[in-house]
Scaffold this active site. Structure first.
Site, short mmCIF file in Angstrom:
data_model
loop_
_atom_site.label_atom_id
_atom_site.label_comp_id
_atom_site.label_asym_id
_atom_site.label_seq_id
_atom_site.Cartn_x
_atom_site.Cartn_y
_atom_site.Cartn_z
N GLY A 171 0.84 -1.19 0.00
CA GLY A 171 0.00 0.00 0.00
C GLY A 171 0.88 1.24 0.00
O GLY A 171 1.03 1.92 1.01
N ALA B 202 0.26 7.60 0.49
CA ALA B 202 0.96 8.75 1.05
C ALA B 202 1.92 8.34 2.17
O ALA B 202 3.11 8.67 2.12
CB ALA B 202 -0.06 9.77 1.56
N LYS C 99 -4.10 7.77 19.93
CA LYS C 99 -4.41 8.25 18.59
C LYS C 99 -5.88 8.01 18.24
O LYS C 99 -6.56 8.88 17.69
CB LYS C 99 -3.50 7.56 17.57
CG LYS C 99 -3.64 8.18 16.18
CD LYS C 99 -2.61 7.66 15.21
CE LYS C 99 -2.77 8.42 13.88
NZ LYS C 99 -1.91 7.86 12.83
N ASN D 46 -9.52 10.13 16.78
CA ASN D 46 -10.09 9.68 15.51
C ASN D 46 -11.53 9.18 15.66
O ASN D 46 -12.35 9.36 14.77
CB ASN D 46 -9.24 8.56 14.91
CG ASN D 46 -7.94 9.06 14.30
OD1 ASN D 46 -7.83 10.24 13.96
ND2 ASN D 46 -6.96 8.19 14.16
N SER E 133 -9.48 12.59 7.63
CA SER E 133 -9.43 11.63 6.52
C SER E 133 -10.83 11.14 6.15
O SER E 133 -11.12 10.90 4.97
CB SER E 133 -8.54 10.44 6.89
OG SER E 133 -9.02 9.79 8.06
N GLU F 290 -13.65 4.60 6.65
CA GLU F 290 -12.98 3.69 7.59
C GLU F 290 -13.68 3.78 8.95
O GLU F 290 -13.08 4.13 9.95
CB GLU F 290 -11.51 4.10 7.70
CG GLU F 290 -10.60 3.07 8.30
CD GLU F 290 -9.14 3.52 8.26
OE1 GLU F 290 -8.27 2.64 8.33
OE2 GLU F 290 -8.87 4.72 8.13
#
Length: 341
Positions: free
Chosen positions: A7, A10, A204, A208, A273, A285
């Site tokens: 993958g 970025a 994190k 999110n 994102s 996601e």
């Protein structure tokens, strides 16, 4: 040392260039125009006003690359689930697989105490696809903090950061962990070992799990969500619920909720994102970031009214737009979650 980046978007592309500069033997699995550009011109990283171009094997078929010492999976969680069988040609007896996704990882309960060890999270690994294909014993957990973007096929722009967290699920400091850290640091990346990588995963994820869906629902940027009283309060309550769940399973938080929200506000007018995916019509996601936390809350008998409400709204919004579910509903995980929400 042979390292495959599975993958090469970025973050994956950024890691590939830096690892190659540090002397590792790097290969890439990518697709589409990005892959074609890398094959024809090399992979370009724009960083601090400098353009760095590295040439390395790149393909959409892992069978062309052979067994690796490390496979760094830099896909989104649902893409990693889908791609697991295609990774098999890369896996030798001693190959380590580094999971560089956001959210609760599929291997979360591997290496925990006997009452939980081996529990499978249906929300992130339907049909135990990654558990059975990759195997939790291969995994090195990772948290990813740099910000990067693909500005055109084959070209990645580094925005800020070079920090990566690393840790073994069983909390050991293994030789394979030290070798991986040395390779990353040789390329100019900064690594930090965690006694339990799950703690850093939660730090994190804490942001999110609330900022991403709230932004997808409202279109607001991080600075607005974190400072407007209503959305700040909603994020705070979702984070308190998540903290209660995480602590039930032994996680520790090194910062408090208000500091975490203030940190998000300080990032500025950032589009999450998930908001970017909604705007571009890409699958979101959601399961790794939020459905998984709901599933763990039910395991831990923790009430999650704020998480449940935001999850239900985000699921419905994304279903209407054709962006969810990202896993087959026939597996039972998505259907069960949708019914419960």
């Amino acid at each position: 040392m042979k390292i495959c980046i599975y993958g090469a978007g970025a973050i994956g592309g950024y890691m590939a260039v830096m690892l190659k500069r540090g002397g590792a033997e790097v290969s890439l699995v990518a697709r589409g125009p990005h892959l074609k550009a890398i094959q024809e011109k090399g992979l370009k990283l724009v960083m601090n006003g400098e353009e760095i171009v590295e040439h390395m094997p790149a393909t959409n078929d892992a069978r062309e690359l052979g067994e690796q010492d490390y496979v760094i999976v830099a896909l989104k969680a649902h893409q990693a689930w889908e791609s697991a069988p295609a990774m098999v040609p890369l896996l030798g007896r001693a190959t380590a697989v580094v999971t560089a996704q956001n959210g609760v990882p599929w291997w979360y309960f591997h290496g925990l105490d006997a009452s939980l060890c081996g529990y499978r999270l249906r929300s992130v690994d339907p049909q135990d696809r990654q558990w059975n294909t990759i195997g939790p014993e291969r995994v090195i957990g990772a948290t990813v903090y740099p910000a990067t973007e693909i500005i055109e096929p084959g070209v990645i722009n580094h925005i800020y950061g070079n920090q990566f967290g690393l840790g073994e699920p069983d909390r050991s400091e293994s030789e394979r962990l030290r070798r991986l850290a040395a390779a990353l640091e040789a390329g100019g990346l900064c690594t930090r070992f965690y006694d339990d990588i799950r703690n850093d995963i939660w730090i994190k994820l804490w942001g999110n799990l609330c900022f991403n869906p709230i932004s997808a629902l409202t279109g607001a940027t991080l600075d607005v969500i974190a400072t407007e009283p209503g959305t700040r309060a909603l994020a705070r309550n979702m984070m308190f619920e998540a903290q209660a769940i995480a602590e039930k399973f032994g996680a520790n938080f090194r910062v408090d909720v208000e500091r975490r929200i203030d940190g998000a506000a300080g990032v500025g007018a950032h589009r999450t994102s998930m908001l970017q995916d909604v705007d571009k019509g890409r699958p979101i996601e959601l399961d790794a970031l939020l459905t998984s936390v709901q599933e763990m809350g039910r395991m831990a008998d923790v009430d999650t009214p704020f998480i449940d409400s935001v999850l239900a709204l985000t699921q419905q919004m994304a279903r209407v737009r054709g962006l969810y579910p990202t896993f087959p509903e026939t597996t039972g995980a998505a259907a069960e979650t949708a019914g419960a929400a």
